[in-house]
Design a protein around this motif. Sequence first.
Motif, PDB file in Angstrom:
ATOM      1  N   ASP A 443       0.844  -1.202   0.000  1.00  0.00           N
ATOM      2  CA  ASP A 443       0.000   0.000   0.000  1.00  0.00           C
ATOM      3  C   ASP A 443       0.874   1.245   0.000  1.00  0.00           C
ATOM      4  OD1 ASP A 443      -1.861   1.957   0.313  1.00  0.00           O
ATOM      5  OD2 ASP A 443      -2.650   1.236   2.223  1.00  0.00           O
ATOM      6  N   LEU A 444       1.167   1.749  -1.198  1.00  0.00           N
ATOM      7  CA  LEU A 444       2.044   2.918  -1.328  1.00  0.00           C
ATOM      8  C   LEU A 444       1.330   4.214  -1.019  1.00  0.00           C
ATOM      9  CD1 LEU A 444       5.123   2.849  -2.154  1.00  0.00           C
ATOM     10  CD2 LEU A 444       3.884   0.751  -2.613  1.00  0.00           C
ATOM     11  N   SER A 445       0.048   4.185  -0.654  1.00  0.00           N
ATOM     12  CA  SER A 445      -0.581   5.396  -0.124  1.00  0.00           C
ATOM     13  C   SER A 445      -0.079   5.681   1.283  1.00  0.00           C
ATOM     14  CB  SER A 445      -2.109   5.260  -0.119  1.00  0.00           C
ATOM     15  OG  SER A 445      -2.541   4.326   0.855  1.00  0.00           O
ATOM     16  N   ASN A 446       0.498   4.691   1.914  1.00  0.00           N
ATOM     17  CA  ASN A 446       1.011   4.778   3.282  1.00  0.00           C
ATOM     18  C   ASN A 446       2.451   5.298   3.259  1.00  0.00           C
ATOM     19  OD1 ASN A 446       2.009   4.308   5.858  1.00  0.00           O
ATOM     20  ND2 ASN A 446       0.943   2.349   6.093  1.00  0.00           N
ATOM     21  N   PRO A 447       2.738   6.447   3.852  1.00  0.00           N
ATOM     22  CA  PRO A 447       4.108   6.977   3.834  1.00  0.00           C
ATOM     23  C   PRO A 447       5.140   6.028   4.439  1.00  0.00           C
ATOM     24  CG  PRO A 447       2.562   8.671   4.543  1.00  0.00           C
ATOM     25  CD  PRO A 447       1.790   7.393   4.486  1.00  0.00           C
ATOM     26  N   ALA A 448       4.746   5.239   5.445  1.00  0.00           N
ATOM     27  CA  ALA A 448       5.682   4.285   6.034  1.00  0.00           C
ATOM     28  C   ALA A 448       6.089   3.219   5.014  1.00  0.00           C
ATOM     29  CB  ALA A 448       5.056   3.628   7.268  1.00  0.00           C
ATOM     30  N   VAL A 449       5.157   2.814   4.187  1.00  0.00           N
ATOM     31  CA  VAL A 449       5.468   1.833   3.146  1.00  0.00           C
ATOM     32  C   VAL A 449       6.347   2.472   2.074  1.00  0.00           C
ATOM     33  CG1 VAL A 449       4.500   0.249   1.445  1.00  0.00           C
ATOM     34  CG2 VAL A 449       3.331   0.596   3.625  1.00  0.00           C
ATOM     35  N   GLN A 450       6.074   3.713   1.735  1.00  0.00           N
ATOM     36  CA  GLN A 450       6.946   4.419   0.792  1.00  0.00           C
ATOM     37  C   GLN A 450       8.378   4.451   1.318  1.00  0.00           C
ATOM     38  OE1 GLN A 450       5.440   8.328  -0.384  1.00  0.00           O
ATOM     39  NE2 GLN A 450       3.330   7.614  -0.090  1.00  0.00           N
ATOM     40  N   ASP A 451       8.531   4.751   2.596  1.00  0.00           N
ATOM     41  CA  ASP A 451       9.875   4.789   3.193  1.00  0.00           C
ATOM     42  C   ASP A 451      10.547   3.434   3.091  1.00  0.00           C
ATOM     43  OD1 ASP A 451       9.553   7.456   3.853  1.00  0.00           O
ATOM     44  OD2 ASP A 451       8.976   7.054   5.934  1.00  0.00           O
ATOM     45  N   TYR A 452       9.777   2.379   3.343  1.00  0.00           N
ATOM     46  CA  TYR A 452      10.357   1.028   3.278  1.00  0.00           C
ATOM     47  C   TYR A 452      10.811   0.703   1.860  1.00  0.00           C
ATOM     48  CZ  TYR A 452      10.761  -4.015   3.096  1.00  0.00           C
ATOM     49  OH  TYR A 452      11.226  -5.280   2.876  1.00  0.00           O
ATOM     50  N   VAL A 453       9.957   0.970   0.875  1.00  0.00           N
ATOM     51  CA  VAL A 453      10.300   0.655  -0.510  1.00  0.00           C
ATOM     52  C   VAL A 453      11.529   1.450  -0.941  1.00  0.00           C
ATOM     53  CG1 VAL A 453       9.506   0.765  -2.907  1.00  0.00           C
ATOM     54  CG2 VAL A 453       7.953  -0.028  -1.106  1.00  0.00           C
ATOM     55  N   TYR A 454      11.558   2.725  -0.585  1.00  0.00           N
ATOM     56  CA  TYR A 454      12.739   3.523  -0.921  1.00  0.00           C
ATOM     57  C   TYR A 454      13.992   2.968  -0.245  1.00  0.00           C
ATOM     58  CZ  TYR A 454      16.188   7.213  -0.711  1.00  0.00           C
ATOM     59  OH  TYR A 454      17.367   7.904  -0.780  1.00  0.00           O
ATOM     60  N   TYR A 494      -6.780   4.212  -5.140  1.00  0.00           N
ATOM     61  CA  TYR A 494      -6.165   4.002  -6.450  1.00  0.00           C
ATOM     62  C   TYR A 494      -5.273   5.175  -6.847  1.00  0.00           C
ATOM     63  CZ  TYR A 494      -8.913  -0.157  -7.759  1.00  0.00           C
ATOM     64  OH  TYR A 494      -9.443  -1.419  -7.850  1.00  0.00           O
ATOM     65  N   ILE A 495      -5.670   6.375  -6.436  1.00  0.00           N
ATOM     66  CA  ILE A 495      -4.917   7.573  -6.821  1.00  0.00           C
ATOM     67  C   ILE A 495      -3.722   7.789  -5.901  1.00  0.00           C
ATOM     68  CG2 ILE A 495      -5.061  10.092  -7.041  1.00  0.00           C
ATOM     69  CD1 ILE A 495      -8.022   9.656  -7.875  1.00  0.00           C
ATOM     70  N   ASP A 496      -3.949   7.736  -4.594  1.00  0.00           N
ATOM     71  CA  ASP A 496      -2.847   7.990  -3.662  1.00  0.00           C
ATOM     72  C   ASP A 496      -1.788   6.894  -3.717  1.00  0.00           C
ATOM     73  OD1 ASP A 496      -3.990  10.340  -2.914  1.00  0.00           O
ATOM     74  OD2 ASP A 496      -4.717   9.655  -0.962  1.00  0.00           O
ATOM     75  N   VAL A 501       3.827   5.669  -5.402  1.00  0.00           N
ATOM     76  CA  VAL A 501       4.803   5.029  -6.284  1.00  0.00           C
ATOM     77  C   VAL A 501       5.702   6.087  -6.917  1.00  0.00           C
ATOM     78  CG1 VAL A 501       5.078   3.729  -8.433  1.00  0.00           C
ATOM     79  CG2 VAL A 501       3.354   3.020  -6.757  1.00  0.00           C
ATOM     80  N   TYR A 502       5.095   7.133  -7.452  1.00  0.00           N
ATOM     81  CA  TYR A 502       5.894   8.202  -8.064  1.00  0.00           C
ATOM     82  C   TYR A 502       6.791   8.890  -7.037  1.00  0.00           C
ATOM     83  CZ  TYR A 502       3.143   8.041 -12.416  1.00  0.00           C
ATOM     84  OH  TYR A 502       2.559   7.663 -13.602  1.00  0.00           O
ATOM     85  N   ASN A 503       6.304   9.035  -5.828  1.00  0.00           N
ATOM     86  CA  ASN A 503       7.114   9.668  -4.788  1.00  0.00           C
ATOM     87  C   ASN A 503       8.384   8.869  -4.528  1.00  0.00           C
ATOM     88  OD1 ASN A 503       7.660  11.603  -2.690  1.00  0.00           O
ATOM     89  ND2 ASN A 503       7.042  10.047  -1.216  1.00  0.00           N
ATOM     90  N   VAL A 504       8.260   7.540  -4.502  1.00  0.00           N
ATOM     91  CA  VAL A 504       9.445   6.699  -4.321  1.00  0.00           C
ATOM     92  C   VAL A 504      10.380   6.841  -5.517  1.00  0.00           C
ATOM     93  CG1 VAL A 504      10.272   4.334  -4.091  1.00  0.00           C
ATOM     94  CG2 VAL A 504       8.244   5.071  -2.826  1.00  0.00           C
ATOM     95  N   PHE A 505       9.821   6.789  -6.733  1.00  0.00           N
ATOM     96  CA  PHE A 505      10.651   6.970  -7.926  1.00  0.00           C
ATOM     97  C   PHE A 505      11.434   8.284  -7.845  1.00  0.00           C
ATOM     98  CE2 PHE A 505       7.517   4.485 -10.886  1.00  0.00           C
ATOM     99  CZ  PHE A 505       7.896   3.300 -10.290  1.00  0.00           C
TER     100      PHE A 505
END
Length: 729
Positions: A443-454, A494-496, A501-505
Amino acid sequence: MKQLILSATLLLLAPQIEAAEHKVLRISTNQTDLILQVGDNGRLYQTYLGEKLLNDEDINRFTWYQHPGSDGSISQRGWEVYSGSGNEDFFEPAIAITHNNGKTSTYLYYVSSSTQAIDGGIETTINLRDDKYPIDVTLHYVAYPKENVIKTWSEIKHQEKKPITLTKYASTMLYFCNSAYYLTEFSSDWAKEAQMTSQQLQFGKKIVDTKLGSRAAMIAHPFFEVGLDQPVAENIGKVLMGTLGWTGNFRFTFEVDNTGNLRVIPSINPYASNYQLPANEVFTTPEFIFTLSYNGSSEGSRNLHEWARNYSLKDGKGTRLTLLNNWENTGFNFNQEILANLMKEAKHLGVDMFLLDDGWFANKYPRDNDKSGLGDWEVNNSKLPGGIPALVDAAKEADVKFGIWIEPEMVNPKSELFEKHPDWAIHDDNRAMYFYRNQLVLDLSNPAVQDYVYSIVEKILKENPDIAYFKWDCNSPITNIYSPYLKDKQGNLYIDHIRGVYNVFKRVKEKFPNVPMMLCSGGGSRCDYEALKYFTEFWCSDNTDPIERLYIQWGFSQFFPAKSMCAHVTSWNKNTSIKFRTDVASMCKLGFDLSLKELSPEELTYCQTAVNNWKRFTPAIMEGDQYRLVSPYQSNHMAVNYVSKDRQLAVLFTYDIYPRFQEKLLNVKLQGLDPSQKYKVTEINLMPGQISTLEANGKTFSGDYLMKVGLKAFRANHTQSRVIELIAE
């Protein structure tokens, strides 16, 4: 009190609307004008979109209400640039809002506009405002004069006390008044990407959309062509070519009204996406990029290719790495020694890099197949006891670069990550899980998940700074739709998620700007110009059968330059020769994915020669102009040529697919050459000992002759190919 505030707002707005009456806005490239005008009612209308007008005074001759009504009278509605739901326009709107009071009408009035120079073009910004509600919409248009490309997007915000709900949010609206409209769309599936079909648009709506959330272009691709007055053709006719910079759910609406006019509406798909927008937050729509070509789709493609290399492809003017991948050779079954030997094969082949694919990670649940380990991004100690550093060292010893595969947006339920953070995966606990490729989407709408993926990418690169390349995969659409993080805002998911995803990129590119990356999604299910701001190239398809690839590469080339399209030589369809397979891959960014042990000494020598020839022709194939000459959709053959910018170098690829018995073979007429220049014609990429049967081989011709008379380059045998160089003398 509320009424007093609203009245004051209207008093402030009224003079601005009045002062803006009949204001004309001109958005121009060197070939195209888009003209907008403020109507008597203070709203903004499109009055012209077409070939550039030569006389400036002519832009004021259009009338905002000039479009004929169904009874032959003049419609006072006009073509509103960003029409709102609930107003007097009876067709598909660009924006739909449910306000705090439950009402749903939106009327947008012109407030102001400005222009500024940006890299390569001019940006026009237009501010619109609702006269009854504190809703602001900002329209952006960036015109690239030289490339004849315009990109446009919108921004929506408000100052209502509570969140509003957005149910439609188009990037733009474009209108056309022609005798007929012909849509070319690009359907897809795994191993069947970019399949082109055409139809005439009749009264009513035609919608092309996707609802997959992630791996979103698996069924339909986010680009299209519309032939105006006649079907889309390569070199004649007026054609609109448009693509949306969005790797999530998209929707293209093509609506022919009762008077025969067409409106085109590109947008995020509002399916299951009633978006709750808090006050003062900006909802930014994806960029819609389009070109109007007046000489067919071939010219439109070159417009987009040049624009992409200059402005919207990561390292668009840089070089690209040829490579050897291990996937088709080893699958999940490899160890450190096997990979080290493959790196030596890469060097022997002559490519720049060895790419390690899936299967190198996870220990508690080893990644020995696609059922486990995804999400646990530590090196598998059993397969690779020396870890990534040992692989990097082995690559250095072999004198090639080292790249690696990751799929950080996904998780297998059989993984340590899912055991620790089940709430990080998109899924509904109340239902039995449905898995696509045995995995779920994080769930990349979640900032914590974004941090993990990055952090996955950051950790790999910090520990191994000599890694030269990432292949970033995304194999599953969203299933089991529910976000534990968003709770009561599921319409935002779906949007967030895609914004995450783009934020991580973006973070990866900012921290590691010089690392090339391949965008992959179970093949070609990610192919948009927003993601390509962060990736140097994309994987067109897992299908590497060279015959199928001719169609796939023909389709993708409509919108993407060759340097962004990865093509590998593999063992798919061994009924075709290694020459044919390599020649097909050579018309894009060349790579290999096979064991050299499969090749005879002659085949290996051929491949080595082909790699060297491809590198020689980088100025034409990677940096030059592409001309699609003969379509596989319209013949039993295919031909494409590339020409360097200085027109001193060209390369022609011809393919005999399935010629009929004793069929007539037509000359291949090249394009893009200097007609006054003399070119020496030489067939290259020949098998060892093979003698060219090309009549023109070794001879010199004028560019004029080669374009008007052409070469006898096709043959009557199945699955044969020719690569022909043309060098100015």
